[in-house]
Design an enzyme around this catalytic site. Structure first.
Site, PDB file in Angstrom:
ATOM      1  N   ARG A  68       0.145   1.498  18.161  1.00  0.00           N
ATOM      2  CA  ARG A  68       0.256   2.966  18.086  1.00  0.00           C
ATOM      3  C   ARG A  68      -0.120   3.664  19.394  1.00  0.00           C
ATOM      4  NH1 ARG A  68       3.716   3.060  13.885  1.00  0.00           N
ATOM      5  NH2 ARG A  68       2.732   2.686  11.863  1.00  0.00           N
ATOM      6  N   ASP A 156      13.776   1.712  15.313  1.00  0.00           N
ATOM      7  CA  ASP A 156      13.061   1.288  14.112  1.00  0.00           C
ATOM      8  C   ASP A 156      12.180   2.392  13.526  1.00  0.00           C
ATOM      9  OD1 ASP A 156      12.105  -0.755  12.204  1.00  0.00           O
ATOM     10  OD2 ASP A 156      10.202  -0.369  13.212  1.00  0.00           O
ATOM     11  N   HIS A 236      13.702  -6.411   9.546  1.00  0.00           N
ATOM     12  CA  HIS A 236      13.188  -6.469   8.163  1.00  0.00           C
ATOM     13  C   HIS A 236      14.276  -6.468   7.083  1.00  0.00           C
ATOM     14  CE1 HIS A 236      13.655  -2.178   8.831  1.00  0.00           C
ATOM     15  NE2 HIS A 236      12.488  -2.037   9.433  1.00  0.00           N
ATOM     16  N   ASN A 282       8.634   0.363   4.091  1.00  0.00           N
ATOM     17  CA  ASN A 282      10.059   0.609   4.264  1.00  0.00           C
ATOM     18  C   ASN A 282      10.669  -0.477   5.153  1.00  0.00           C
ATOM     19  OD1 ASN A 282      12.547   1.786   4.326  1.00  0.00           O
ATOM     20  ND2 ASN A 282      12.014   3.367   5.806  1.00  0.00           N
ATOM     21  N   ASP A 309       6.279  -6.846  10.919  1.00  0.00           N
ATOM     22  CA  ASP A 309       6.411  -5.381  10.827  1.00  0.00           C
ATOM     23  C   ASP A 309       5.026  -4.744  10.644  1.00  0.00           C
ATOM     24  OD1 ASP A 309       7.366  -2.838  10.870  1.00  0.00           O
ATOM     25  OD2 ASP A 309       8.542  -2.980   9.025  1.00  0.00           O
ATOM     26  N   PHE A 327       4.866   5.095   4.954  1.00  0.00           N
ATOM     27  CA  PHE A 327       5.338   3.732   4.718  1.00  0.00           C
ATOM     28  C   PHE A 327       4.687   2.785   5.732  1.00  0.00           C
ATOM     29  CE2 PHE A 327       8.931   6.276   3.116  1.00  0.00           C
ATOM     30  CZ  PHE A 327       9.253   5.619   1.939  1.00  0.00           C
ATOM     31  N   GLY A 328       4.317   1.599   5.308  1.00  0.00           N
ATOM     32  CA  GLY A 328       3.889   0.581   6.271  1.00  0.00           C
ATOM     33  C   GLY A 328       2.647  -0.171   5.854  1.00  0.00           C
TER      34      GLY A 328
HETATM   35  O1  DOR Z   1       7.079   0.662   6.615  1.00  0.00           O
HETATM   36  C1  DOR Z   1       7.427   0.973   7.747  1.00  0.00           C
HETATM   37  N1  DOR Z   1       6.553   1.457   8.650  1.00  0.00           N
HETATM   38  N2  DOR Z   1       8.717   0.845   8.087  1.00  0.00           N
HETATM   39  C2  DOR Z   1       9.196   1.299   9.249  1.00  0.00           C
HETATM   40  O2  DOR Z   1      10.358   1.140   9.489  1.00  0.00           O
HETATM   41  C3  DOR Z   1       8.307   2.018  10.204  1.00  0.00           C
HETATM   42  C4  DOR Z   1       6.923   1.630  10.013  1.00  0.00           C
HETATM   43  C5  DOR Z   1       5.929   2.492  10.726  1.00  0.00           C
HETATM   44  O3  DOR Z   1       6.117   2.793  11.911  1.00  0.00           O
HETATM   45  O4  DOR Z   1       4.892   2.854  10.132  1.00  0.00           O
HETATM   46 ZN    ZN Z   2       8.929  -1.506  11.892  1.00  0.00          ZN
END
Ligand code: DOR
Ligand code: ZN
Length: 433
Positions: A68, A156, A236, A282, A309, A327-328
């Site tokens: 990040r 992405d 993914h 996601n 991911d 998401f993530g």
């Molecule tokens: O779950 C996800 N998180 N999918 C993605 O494509 C982006 C990612 C994120 O950057 O947090």
């Molecule tokens: Zn990703």
């Protein structure tokens, strides 16, 4: 710089078809020999490391990671991300461009590479954005980005909606033989969905994302790869239908590769039943039949890579109502053990196959000279105890975030030693940098 003789381990180097008890000799940061009993050829003063009963493998490569930095250093930095990576056996990661600012300029690529240099161990290879600012409006300055060190291109996190832009991106990147990494998701079909569209989304009252949202874009991008001759990589990949499309495309000689994540191989959409946002990702977790198709895809060799991911998110942001949480989930420190425990132990694929999917295969897709123990290669090496049982303890992660769905899981497989370019980074499970 010290020299090391790692002796008596099971050396698994899929790039060279090696799976045998052997020694690995590291001198001045490079692999200089792999073979049986290298004691005599080792230089004076070499440090001997006993790997009896352990697996010696190339440092792993995770081709899909979100660091990040710049922008959200509270969630992950290049340093914390690389620490998490090596803890999990990954000496190289490719980092996605959805930072703030977006990695769409030479200066951001250079900034990341500068940070890697300062950290002093491990590799983070920047992936630059396909479109300026991830806005989907105009292509980024691809030549300049490649010149600065970008290894691939991706938007992405967002889909490139405009087919014409995707076509141009696939055409231009042929110049440098770089891959276009597709986040395949039709936003109109996904339509604000929060999880997979099916039985559980209905039961839980959450908006669904149909498998078709992914599959229609996989189909479009494959057709564009055929049209242009460009090199396409599907990020993914999560549905049986997407896999079928990739399989057919490969049979037709189209230049396409794909990766799957551990969570899409191991977790079903049923896990969302408690509204735990650590299962919100996601593309979304899918029902069992998709998991089985993906496992078959590993067996058949249709799937080229396994990638985490790794997507760190702040606790206060994940601790929202399901609809509002991002998401993530994170994966650098669990991917290898999950694959060993849930995929290799279960007999889906062999250990060398699993290592190939996490080393030489992604390295080739990215065009980086990593992921092998070939003589002359940079000595990124891990020593792995495939039997070491341990519990997943998010609070002990090196990552700055702990949004994992695997807390408390008991997994097999721990990385005891990690060398990056011949430099010891972890010895006997302890960081020495
Ligand atoms: O779950 C996800 N998180 N999918 C993605 O494509 C982006 C990612 C994120 O950057 O947090
Ligand atoms: Zn990703």
């Amino acid at each position: 710089m010290s020299n090391y003789l790692i002796h008596g381990g099971r050396v698994v180097d899929p790039a060279n078809n090696i799976d045998e008890i052997a020694d690995v000799l590291i001198e001045r940061g490079k692999i200089v020999a792999v073979g049986s009993d290298l004691s005599d050829s080792a230089p004076d003063g070499v440090e001997r490391i006993d790997a009896t009963g352990k697996v010696v493998a190339p440092g792993l490569v995770d081709m899909h990671v979100h660091l990040r930095e710049p922008g959200r250093a509270d969630e992950e930095t290049v340093e914390s991300g690389l620490r998490a990576a090596v803890r999990g056996g990954f000496t190289s990661v490719a980092c996605m461009p959805n930072t703030d600012p977006v990695c769409d300029s030479a200066s951001v690529v250079e900034y990341i590479l500068q940070r890697v240099e300062e950290v002093g161990f491990g590799n983070a290879f920047p992936i630059a954005s396909i479109t300026h600012g991830l806005e989907g409006e105009k292509l980024s300055e691809m030549g300049e980005l490649v010149g600065a060190g970008a290894v691939a291109f991706s938007d992405d996190g967002k889909c490139v909606v405009n087919g014409q832009l995707m076509r141009r991106a696939l055409e231009y990147t042929k110049t440098w033989d770089k891959a276009i990494i597709s986040h395949a998701e039709d936003g109109f079909l996904a339509h604000g969905g929060q999880m997979h569209e099916g039985y559980w989304s209905t039961v839980l009252g959450l908006k669904g994302i149909p498998a078709a949202a992914e599959e229609v874009v996989v189909a479009r991008d494959i057709i564009l790869a055929e049209l242009t001759g460009g090199r396409l990589h599907i990020a993914h990949l999560s549905t049986a239908g997407s896999l079928e499309l990739v399989k057919l495309a490969k049979e037709r000689g189209i230049r396409v590769t794909c990766e799957v994540t551990p969570h899409h191989l191991i977790l079903t959409d049923e896990k969302v039943r408690d509204y735990d946002t650590n299962f919100k990702v996601n593309p979304p977790l899918r029902p069992q039949e998709h998991l089985e198709a993906l496992r078959q895809g590993l067996k058949d060799g249709v799937i080229d890579a396994i990638a985490s991911d790794h997507a760190p998110h702040a606790r206060h942001e994940k601790e929202m109502e399901f609809d509002y949480a991002p998401f993530g989930l994170i994966g650098l420190e669990t991917t290898l053990a999950l694959i060993l425990t849930e995929i290799v132990e279960e007999g889906v694929i062999s250990l060398p196959e699993a290592i190939a999917l996490m080393s030489i295969n992604p390295a080739r897709i990215l065009g980086i000279d990593r992921g092998t123990l070939s003589v002359g290669a940079v000595a990124d090496v891990i020593i792995l105890d495939t039997n070491a049982q341990h519990d997943v303890e998010p609070l002990r992660f090196e990552s700055k975030s702990n949004n994992t769905p695997y807390a408390g899981w008991s997994l097999k497989g721990m990385v005891g030693d990690v060398f990056c370019a011949g430099k010891p980074v972890i010895r006997n499970s302890i960081f020495v940098v």
